[in-house]
Design an enzyme around this catalytic site. Structure first.
Site, PDB file in Angstrom:
ATOM      1  N   LEU A 128      13.860  61.408  28.245  1.00 38.85           N
ATOM      2  CA  LEU A 128      13.107  62.603  28.593  1.00 38.85           C
ATOM      3  C   LEU A 128      13.507  63.670  27.587  1.00 38.85           C
ATOM      4  CD1 LEU A 128      13.309  63.036  32.504  1.00 38.85           C
ATOM      5  CD2 LEU A 128      11.315  62.373  31.162  1.00 38.85           C
ATOM      6  N   ASP A 129      12.535  64.355  27.014  1.00 37.59           N
ATOM      7  CA  ASP A 129      12.863  65.447  26.105  1.00 37.59           C
ATOM      8  C   ASP A 129      13.809  66.422  26.789  1.00 37.59           C
ATOM      9  OD1 ASP A 129      11.084  64.329  24.334  1.00 37.59           O
ATOM     10  OD2 ASP A 129       9.471  65.769  24.755  1.00 37.59           O
ATOM     11  N   ARG A 130      14.628  67.056  25.997  1.00 35.73           N
ATOM     12  CA  ARG A 130      15.596  68.005  26.569  1.00 35.73           C
ATOM     13  C   ARG A 130      14.947  69.036  27.491  1.00 35.73           C
ATOM     14  NH1 ARG A 130      20.393  71.265  23.312  1.00 35.73           N
ATOM     15  NH2 ARG A 130      21.392  72.095  25.176  1.00 35.73           N
TER      16      ARG A 130
END
Length: 237
Positions: free
Chosen positions: A53-55
């Protein structure tokens, strides 16, 4: 501590908050907290992240509890049998529903990917989308006399880097709070008017097959508090 959404003898799913990296990365050498290490310490055992998951993205994050399970689950991800559902607030009135099949060039990091090929062809990228709600607020933003928003439900059929963010930007309905692919004026308005300082993108459901029993498991995550607060202010139940 991370909120545990699901756990059995092989798998554990947590609700990742926005701003937390999944694991240590050269992308941000100054970060000191990572979901993988927090969960490892929380459970007292090694964990194996199964996807990313993107930050700035929040929501369901799935880990295996041993390497054999990690390899087994990797097959499900590769065969695209794991189903993920996201909710996002976007600029404007998004399209009612459809499928975007728009290949994406791989985004390479200057540090992490400096030795990678720079001339790769665009990769297949497919996203299903459905508009759930709309709202119009009497505030001028940029060249628009009012501020319009949509609550979108997104189903990525492939797993390209920043796929949902890039696909919504391609549709000219960027996700609110996206500082890379989004609308800076809209983002500033949302910070000042609604106190939203994060990306309005959350993985709210993940469905997969338990690797031993074959049972279909569905894991749900609640929206972050600031995301939910904006929905309430816009009149969305």
């Amino acid at each position: 501590m991370l909120e545990i959404l699901y756990q059995d003898e092989l798998l554990v799913a947590v609700n990742k908050p926005s701003g937390l990296l999944v694991h240590r990365s050269m992308i941000d050498r100054h970060a000191t907290e990572f979901a993988m290490q927090i969960l490892r310490d929380q459970l007292g055992q090694h964990v194996f992240p199964l996807h990313r998951l993107d930050r700035p993205t929040s929501g369901v994050l799935l880990f295996a509890l041993n390497s054999d399970t990690a390899r087994s689950m990797a097959v499900q991800f590769e065969q695209q049998t794991v189903q993920k559902t996201y909710q996002a607030i976007v600029r404007g009135y998004g399209p009612e529903q459809g499928v975007l099949d728009y290949p994406l060039k791989e985004q390479l990091d200057k540090i992490v990917d400096k030795k990678a090929r720079q001339d790769k062809d665009a990769q297949d990228a497919v996203t299903e989308y459905l508009r759930l709600k709309t709202a119009e607020e009497p505030y001028p933003v940029g060249r628009y006399s009012t501020a319009r928003f949509s609550l979108m439900q997104l189903h990525p059929k492939t797993g390209r880097k920043h796929q949902l963010r890039r696909h919504m930007a391609h549709l000219r309905h960027p996700i609110v709070g996206d500082t890379t692919h989004g609308d800076g004026k809209q983002n500033r308005f949302m910070r000042e008017q609604y106190g939203l300082h994060t990306l309005a993108l959350c993985c709210t459901n993940m469905t997969f097959n338990q690797p031993v029993s074959g049972e279909k498991i569905s894991v749900n995550a609640s929206l972050p508090e600031d995301f939910r607060a904006v929905c309430q202010q816009l009149g969305w139940e």
